[in-house]
Motif scaffolding. Structure first.
Motif, PDB file in Angstrom:
ATOM      1  N   ARG A 102       0.829  -1.206   0.000  1.00  0.00           N
ATOM      2  CA  ARG A 102       0.000   0.000   0.000  1.00  0.00           C
ATOM      3  C   ARG A 102       0.859   1.249   0.000  1.00  0.00           C
ATOM      4  NH1 ARG A 102      -3.609   1.093   5.174  1.00  0.00           N
ATOM      5  NH2 ARG A 102      -1.711   2.084   5.896  1.00  0.00           N
ATOM      6  N   THR A 103       0.340   2.277  -0.637  1.00  0.00           N
ATOM      7  CA  THR A 103       0.893   3.613  -0.565  1.00  0.00           C
ATOM      8  C   THR A 103      -0.217   4.526  -0.061  1.00  0.00           C
ATOM      9  OG1 THR A 103       2.290   3.151  -2.478  1.00  0.00           O
ATOM     10  CG2 THR A 103       1.984   5.459  -1.896  1.00  0.00           C
ATOM     11  N   THR A 104       0.114   5.442   0.827  1.00  0.00           N
ATOM     12  CA  THR A 104      -0.871   6.393   1.342  1.00  0.00           C
ATOM     13  C   THR A 104      -0.330   7.800   1.171  1.00  0.00           C
ATOM     14  OG1 THR A 104      -1.626   4.780   2.978  1.00  0.00           O
ATOM     15  CG2 THR A 104      -2.239   7.068   3.356  1.00  0.00           C
ATOM     16  N   PHE A 105      -1.181   8.674   0.646  1.00  0.00           N
ATOM     17  CA  PHE A 105      -0.826  10.075   0.436  1.00  0.00           C
ATOM     18  C   PHE A 105      -1.881  10.981   1.044  1.00  0.00           C
ATOM     19  CE2 PHE A 105       0.877   7.986  -3.404  1.00  0.00           C
ATOM     20  CZ  PHE A 105       2.166   8.456  -3.417  1.00  0.00           C
ATOM     21  N   GLU A 106      -1.472  12.168   1.449  1.00  0.00           N
ATOM     22  CA  GLU A 106      -2.423  13.231   1.728  1.00  0.00           C
ATOM     23  C   GLU A 106      -2.603  13.999   0.430  1.00  0.00           C
ATOM     24  OE1 GLU A 106      -2.664  15.757   5.459  1.00  0.00           O
ATOM     25  OE2 GLU A 106      -1.799  17.213   4.039  1.00  0.00           O
ATOM     26  N   ALA A 107      -3.846  14.269   0.084  1.00  0.00           N
ATOM     27  CA  ALA A 107      -4.153  15.001  -1.145  1.00  0.00           C
ATOM     28  C   ALA A 107      -4.847  16.311  -0.786  1.00  0.00           C
ATOM     29  CB  ALA A 107      -5.059  14.163  -2.044  1.00  0.00           C
ATOM     30  N   ALA A 108      -4.468  17.388  -1.443  1.00  0.00           N
ATOM     31  CA  ALA A 108      -5.060  18.697  -1.161  1.00  0.00           C
ATOM     32  C   ALA A 108      -6.563  18.689  -1.410  1.00  0.00           C
ATOM     33  CB  ALA A 108      -4.385  19.772  -2.008  1.00  0.00           C
ATOM     34  N   ALA A 109      -6.994  17.954  -2.411  1.00  0.00           N
ATOM     35  CA  ALA A 109      -8.419  17.867  -2.725  1.00  0.00           C
ATOM     36  C   ALA A 109      -8.679  16.557  -3.448  1.00  0.00           C
ATOM     37  CB  ALA A 109      -8.852  19.040  -3.598  1.00  0.00           C
ATOM     38  N   LEU A 110      -9.849  15.986  -3.184  1.00  0.00           N
ATOM     39  CA  LEU A 110     -10.287  14.764  -3.852  1.00  0.00           C
ATOM     40  C   LEU A 110     -11.595  15.058  -4.575  1.00  0.00           C
ATOM     41  CD1 LEU A 110      -9.514  12.201  -1.004  1.00  0.00           C
ATOM     42  CD2 LEU A 110      -8.253  12.533  -3.134  1.00  0.00           C
ATOM     43  N   PRO A 111     -11.930  14.277  -5.600  1.00  0.00           N
ATOM     44  CA  PRO A 111     -13.166  14.531  -6.341  1.00  0.00           C
ATOM     45  C   PRO A 111     -14.394  14.588  -5.440  1.00  0.00           C
ATOM     46  CG  PRO A 111     -11.833  12.909  -7.487  1.00  0.00           C
ATOM     47  CD  PRO A 111     -11.181  13.142  -6.150  1.00  0.00           C
ATOM     48  N   LYS A 112     -15.287  15.507  -5.768  1.00  0.00           N
ATOM     49  CA  LYS A 112     -16.567  15.676  -5.071  1.00  0.00           C
ATOM     50  C   LYS A 112     -16.402  16.019  -3.591  1.00  0.00           C
ATOM     51  CE  LYS A 112     -19.583  13.179  -8.105  1.00  0.00           C
ATOM     52  NZ  LYS A 112     -21.009  13.030  -8.016  1.00  0.00           N
ATOM     53  N   GLY A 113     -15.205  16.428  -3.182  1.00  0.00           N
ATOM     54  CA  GLY A 113     -14.989  16.787  -1.783  1.00  0.00           C
ATOM     55  C   GLY A 113     -14.818  15.593  -0.858  1.00  0.00           C
ATOM     56  N   ALA A 114     -14.506  14.433  -1.415  1.00  0.00           N
ATOM     57  CA  ALA A 114     -14.316  13.226  -0.597  1.00  0.00           C
ATOM     58  C   ALA A 114     -13.155  13.405   0.369  1.00  0.00           C
ATOM     59  CB  ALA A 114     -14.057  12.020  -1.496  1.00  0.00           C
ATOM     60  N   LEU A 115     -13.202  12.650   1.449  1.00  0.00           N
ATOM     61  CA  LEU A 115     -12.112  12.626   2.423  1.00  0.00           C
ATOM     62  C   LEU A 115     -11.174  11.458   2.170  1.00  0.00           C
ATOM     63  CD1 LEU A 115     -14.201  13.398   5.631  1.00  0.00           C
ATOM     64  CD2 LEU A 115     -12.975  15.009   4.149  1.00  0.00           C
ATOM     65  N   VAL A 116     -11.651  10.455   1.411  1.00  0.00           N
ATOM     66  CA  VAL A 116     -10.897   9.229   1.138  1.00  0.00           C
ATOM     67  C   VAL A 116     -11.170   8.790  -0.304  1.00  0.00           C
ATOM     68  CG1 VAL A 116     -10.577   6.794   1.760  1.00  0.00           C
ATOM     69  CG2 VAL A 116     -11.098   8.469   3.548  1.00  0.00           C
ATOM     70  N   GLU A 117     -10.124   8.303  -0.944  1.00  0.00           N
ATOM     71  CA  GLU A 117     -10.262   7.628  -2.244  1.00  0.00           C
ATOM     72  C   GLU A 117      -9.245   6.493  -2.256  1.00  0.00           C
ATOM     73  OE1 GLU A 117     -10.183   8.457  -7.073  1.00  0.00           O
ATOM     74  OE2 GLU A 117      -9.643  10.072  -5.699  1.00  0.00           O
ATOM     75  N   ILE A 118      -9.661   5.331  -2.729  1.00  0.00           N
ATOM     76  CA  ILE A 118      -8.774   4.162  -2.732  1.00  0.00           C
ATOM     77  C   ILE A 118      -8.857   3.468  -4.088  1.00  0.00           C
ATOM     78  CG2 ILE A 118      -8.209   1.956  -1.621  1.00  0.00           C
ATOM     79  CD1 ILE A 118      -9.706   2.982   0.881  1.00  0.00           C
ATOM     80  N   ASP A 119      -7.693   3.111  -4.642  1.00  0.00           N
ATOM     81  CA  ASP A 119      -7.660   2.262  -5.832  1.00  0.00           C
ATOM     82  C   ASP A 119      -6.992   0.949  -5.481  1.00  0.00           C
ATOM     83  OD1 ASP A 119      -4.873   2.542  -6.002  1.00  0.00           O
ATOM     84  OD2 ASP A 119      -4.925   3.888  -7.692  1.00  0.00           O
ATOM     85  N   ALA A 120      -7.052  -0.012  -6.402  1.00  0.00           N
ATOM     86  CA  ALA A 120      -6.515  -1.339  -6.087  1.00  0.00           C
ATOM     87  C   ALA A 120      -6.062  -2.068  -7.347  1.00  0.00           C
ATOM     88  CB  ALA A 120      -7.545  -2.191  -5.365  1.00  0.00           C
TER      89      ALA A 120
END
Length: 124
Positions: A102-120
């Motif tokens: 796994r890699t985890t990043f802090e993102a300045a903004a995510l789509p639709k104002g989400a707090l979390v986004e995960i891919d796999a």
């Protein structure tokens, strides 16, 4: 390449596929914490959002004939890295035996104002 689509996960909100099978792997696009039944975020809590994002990943994996035990790599994007410990605990619930790389990043903004986004990436 073979696209994977399911109504059990939110529809893509742009020109991309929910998932693509290539070379024995399923690449799942970043999943927002959207409830596919309502089209809305399930809550404004990063822990709940983590769980929903992973449920969406699970649904796409299932549509391709796999499950979360086959996930080999994820990327977790967080609006606030301060929620890392709580999100990490929720994430661990979905991988009780072997956690994927796994890699985890802090993102300045995510789509639709989400707090979390995960891919796999899933092995088939």
């Amino acid at each position: 390449m073979q696209p994977i689509t399911t109504t059990d996960a939110p529809a893509a909100i742009g020109p991309y596929s929910q998932g693509i099978i290539a070379n024995g792997l399923l690449f799942i696009s970043g999943q927002l914490p959207i409830d596919p039944a309502t089209g809305a975020f399930i809550s404004n809590d990063p822990v709940d959002q983590c769980r929903q994002s992973l449920r969406n990943i699970e649904a796409i994996a299932k549509a391709a004939g796999a499950d979360l035990s086959k996930v080999v790599k994820t990327t977790v994007l967080l609006k606030d890295l301060g929620s890392f410990a709580a999100v990490n605990a929720a994430y661990a619930e979905f991988f009780p035996n072997v956690a994927p790389a796994r890699t985890t990043f802090e993102a300045a903004a995510l789509p639709k104002g989400a707090l979390v986004e995960i891919d796999a990436i899933v092995s088939l």
